[in-house]
Scaffold this motif. Sequence first.
Motif, PDB file in Angstrom:
ATOM      1  N   ALA A 154       0.828  -1.205   0.000  1.00 45.29           N
ATOM      2  CA  ALA A 154       0.000   0.000   0.000  1.00 45.29           C
ATOM      3  C   ALA A 154       0.863   1.256   0.000  1.00 45.29           C
ATOM      4  O   ALA A 154       0.610   2.207  -0.749  1.00 45.29           O
ATOM      5  N   VAL A 155       1.904   1.273   0.850  1.00 42.46           N
ATOM      6  CA  VAL A 155       2.820   2.414   0.894  1.00 42.46           C
ATOM      7  C   VAL A 155       3.534   2.562  -0.443  1.00 42.46           C
ATOM      8  O   VAL A 155       3.674   3.667  -0.985  1.00 42.46           O
ATOM      9  N   LEU A 156       3.977   1.430  -0.993  1.00 42.00           N
ATOM     10  CA  LEU A 156       4.681   1.450  -2.267  1.00 42.00           C
ATOM     11  C   LEU A 156       3.817   2.035  -3.372  1.00 42.00           C
ATOM     12  O   LEU A 156       4.274   2.885  -4.151  1.00 42.00           O
ATOM     13  N   GLN A 157       2.559   1.599  -3.463  1.00 45.45           N
ATOM     14  CA  GLN A 157       1.710   2.070  -4.559  1.00 45.45           C
ATOM     15  C   GLN A 157       1.447   3.565  -4.461  1.00 45.45           C
ATOM     16  O   GLN A 157       1.472   4.283  -5.468  1.00 45.45           O
ATOM     17  N   ARG A 158       1.193   4.047  -3.258  1.00 43.77           N
ATOM     18  CA  ARG A 158       0.986   5.493  -3.098  1.00 43.77           C
ATOM     19  C   ARG A 158       2.250   6.246  -3.493  1.00 43.77           C
ATOM     20  O   ARG A 158       2.187   7.295  -4.149  1.00 43.77           O
ATOM     21  N   LEU A 159       3.418   5.722  -3.109  1.00 45.66           N
ATOM     22  CA  LEU A 159       4.684   6.327  -3.511  1.00 45.66           C
ATOM     23  C   LEU A 159       4.800   6.383  -5.024  1.00 45.66           C
ATOM     24  O   LEU A 159       5.149   7.423  -5.606  1.00 45.66           O
ATOM     25  N   LEU A 160       4.507   5.278  -5.708  1.00 44.84           N
ATOM     26  CA  LEU A 160       4.656   5.222  -7.164  1.00 44.84           C
ATOM     27  C   LEU A 160       3.721   6.214  -7.852  1.00 44.84           C
ATOM     28  O   LEU A 160       4.089   6.836  -8.854  1.00 44.84           O
ATOM     29  N   LEU A 161       2.514   6.365  -7.323  1.00 43.80           N
ATOM     30  CA  LEU A 161       1.574   7.318  -7.920  1.00 43.80           C
ATOM     31  C   LEU A 161       2.028   8.755  -7.681  1.00 43.80           C
ATOM     32  O   LEU A 161       1.882   9.612  -8.568  1.00 43.80           O
ATOM     33  N   LEU A 162       2.572   9.035  -6.509  1.00 45.24           N
ATOM     34  CA  LEU A 162       3.092  10.368  -6.228  1.00 45.24           C
ATOM     35  C   LEU A 162       4.285  10.693  -7.128  1.00 45.24           C
ATOM     36  O   LEU A 162       4.426  11.814  -7.618  1.00 45.24           O
ATOM     37  N   LEU A 163       5.153   9.704  -7.350  1.00 41.06           N
ATOM     38  CA  LEU A 163       6.271   9.900  -8.270  1.00 41.06           C
ATOM     39  C   LEU A 163       5.765  10.167  -9.691  1.00 41.06           C
ATOM     40  O   LEU A 163       6.262  11.057 -10.385  1.00 41.06           O
ATOM     41  N   THR A 164       4.775   9.399 -10.112  1.00 40.60           N
ATOM     42  CA  THR A 164       4.198   9.581 -11.444  1.00 40.60           C
ATOM     43  C   THR A 164       3.622  10.983 -11.600  1.00 40.60           C
ATOM     44  O   THR A 164       3.789  11.632 -12.643  1.00 40.60           O
ATOM     45  N   GLU A 165       2.960  11.457 -10.570  1.00 38.16           N
ATOM     46  CA  GLU A 165       2.358  12.789 -10.602  1.00 38.16           C
ATOM     47  C   GLU A 165       3.404  13.874 -10.854  1.00 38.16           C
ATOM     48  O   GLU A 165       3.120  14.887 -11.489  1.00 38.16           O
ATOM     49  N   GLN A 166       4.637  13.648 -10.399  1.00 38.19           N
ATOM     50  CA  GLN A 166       5.720  14.619 -10.560  1.00 38.19           C
ATOM     51  C   GLN A 166       6.621  14.316 -11.759  1.00 38.19           C
ATOM     52  O   GLN A 166       7.674  14.935 -11.914  1.00 38.19           O
ATOM     53  N   GLY A 167       6.220  13.360 -12.592  1.00 39.44           N
ATOM     54  CA  GLY A 167       7.003  13.034 -13.776  1.00 39.44           C
ATOM     55  C   GLY A 167       8.295  12.305 -13.485  1.00 39.44           C
ATOM     56  O   GLY A 167       9.236  12.360 -14.287  1.00 39.44           O
ATOM     57  N   ILE A 168       8.371  11.601 -12.362  1.00 39.85           N
ATOM     58  CA  ILE A 168       9.586  10.875 -11.963  1.00 39.85           C
ATOM     59  C   ILE A 168       9.430   9.406 -12.320  1.00 39.85           C
ATOM     60  O   ILE A 168       8.432   8.769 -11.976  1.00 39.85           O
ATOM     61  N   ALA A 169      10.415   8.864 -13.021  1.00 42.39           N
ATOM     62  CA  ALA A 169      10.403   7.465 -13.437  1.00 42.39           C
ATOM     63  C   ALA A 169      10.972   6.585 -12.326  1.00 42.39           C
ATOM     64  O   ALA A 169      11.787   7.029 -11.505  1.00 42.39           O
ATOM     65  N   SER A 170      10.555   5.321 -12.327  1.00 44.02           N
ATOM     66  CA  SER A 170      11.073   4.360 -11.352  1.00 44.02           C
ATOM     67  C   SER A 170      11.130   2.971 -11.971  1.00 44.02           C
ATOM     68  O   SER A 170      10.377   2.658 -12.901  1.00 44.02           O
ATOM     69  N   ALA A 171      12.040   2.156 -11.433  1.00 45.21           N
ATOM     70  CA  ALA A 171      12.164   0.762 -11.883  1.00 45.21           C
ATOM     71  C   ALA A 171      12.779  -0.046 -10.753  1.00 45.21           C
ATOM     72  O   ALA A 171      13.494   0.476  -9.896  1.00 45.21           O
ATOM     73  N   TRP A 172      12.524  -1.352 -10.798  1.00 44.75           N
ATOM     74  CA  TRP A 172      12.967  -2.248  -9.723  1.00 44.75           C
ATOM     75  C   TRP A 172      14.441  -2.608  -9.878  1.00 44.75           C
ATOM     76  O   TRP A 172      14.944  -2.800 -10.986  1.00 44.75           O
ATOM     77  N   LEU A 173      15.089  -2.748  -8.732  1.00 42.91           N
ATOM     78  CA  LEU A 173      16.421  -3.363  -8.630  1.00 42.91           C
ATOM     79  C   LEU A 173      16.378  -4.301  -7.428  1.00 42.91           C
ATOM     80  O   LEU A 173      17.112  -4.132  -6.454  1.00 42.91           O
ATOM     81  N   ASN A 174      15.501  -5.295  -7.504  1.00 42.04           N
ATOM     82  CA  ASN A 174      15.172  -6.090  -6.319  1.00 42.04           C
ATOM     83  C   ASN A 174      16.123  -7.243  -6.043  1.00 42.04           C
ATOM     84  O   ASN A 174      15.911  -7.991  -5.079  1.00 42.04           O
ATOM     85  N   GLN A 175      17.146  -7.417  -6.862  1.00 42.08           N
ATOM     86  CA  GLN A 175      18.022  -8.564  -6.687  1.00 42.08           C
ATOM     87  C   GLN A 175      18.540  -8.728  -5.258  1.00 42.08           C
ATOM     88  O   GLN A 175      18.538  -9.844  -4.717  1.00 42.08           O
TER      89      GLN A 175
END
Length: 339
Positions: free
Chosen positions: A268-289
């Motif tokens: 839930a925290v992650l999804q809200r973060l991703l939407l807030l980043l999207t709202e500001q035009g900030i890209a994101s991608a996983w590095l979960n290794q």
Amino acid sequence: YAAYSSGMYNYYYSNDMNSDQLRYLVSAATRAPSGHNTQPWHFTAKDDEIVISPDYSRELPAVDGNRRELFISLGCAAENLRIAANHYGYATTTAVSAAGTITVRLDKQPGAQLDPLFAQIPLRQTNRARYDGRNIPQALLDGILAAAQSDDTARLRVWDKNAPQFAQLAELVMDGNRAQLGDEAFKRELLSWIRFNKAHSERTLDGLSYAVMGAPNLPAWITKPIIRLALKANAQNKADGKKIASASHLLLLATDDDTIPAWIAAGAVLQRLLLLLTEQGIASAWLNQPCEVAELRARLGRELALGGQYPQLLLRLGYAAPLPYAKRKPVEAVIREAS
């Protein structure tokens, strides 16, 4: 997107949830991210509740053996569902079972404040491209992190490229590639979820398509051998090294507990973060290794002094042009009839 918004507009002016309204909410929920874009969820509606359940037929035993990332994905889907419902006048109450079933109750609340993040749900994407190297203003990022921090048990930490932790995390990613790409089961599983061209992608409506990975649309007999040859640690580390160097920040999500409810809360925290980043035009991608290899996960906790918290997900952040969007299965494929 226009049809999606129009449908949700109609939902707002209805008092009872019908099949069309259920579709609109589920459509929003399924825009959440999931490992290899497996979409491991089912939705069941009964009266004023929607239940989100794991679909274990779509789990990833090689990369996600304890289903940790699967349940994080369910938490992301639940947050999208709540945002969509709240935006259109419904208060939500969520219950999570120990086994990972999420029940979201919907109660009509006239005059409820519209959630601005609703508009970002269809726009969010995992951007696997190399970023353009621009730095995200720290004040902007700090504001986003504060707004996303809706659960005290999940903590967001971020480091810019000048921080020593940035280099530590980069090395852990490289070690993760060496471990995973030396594992034949991991490679077989990854290959089984790659969609090699447009026809393959449109046939399955899931998985990692050629388009989201920035590859051309070519016959599978050409792309399959190329991708198999590319699944080597040295090649992956070279590519990831360039992507990390192009990022502005690395971000880690960690939790106090390492249980199914904690993973769902982290989602839930992650999804809200991703939407807030999207709202500001900030890209994101996983590095979960480093979070997926048990030895490296423990090392990550020690080296970054997480104070006993459990690392869950690692992302790179920056600026980049949007890529094509990942496919999603139709809502009919993920809605189950109530028993």
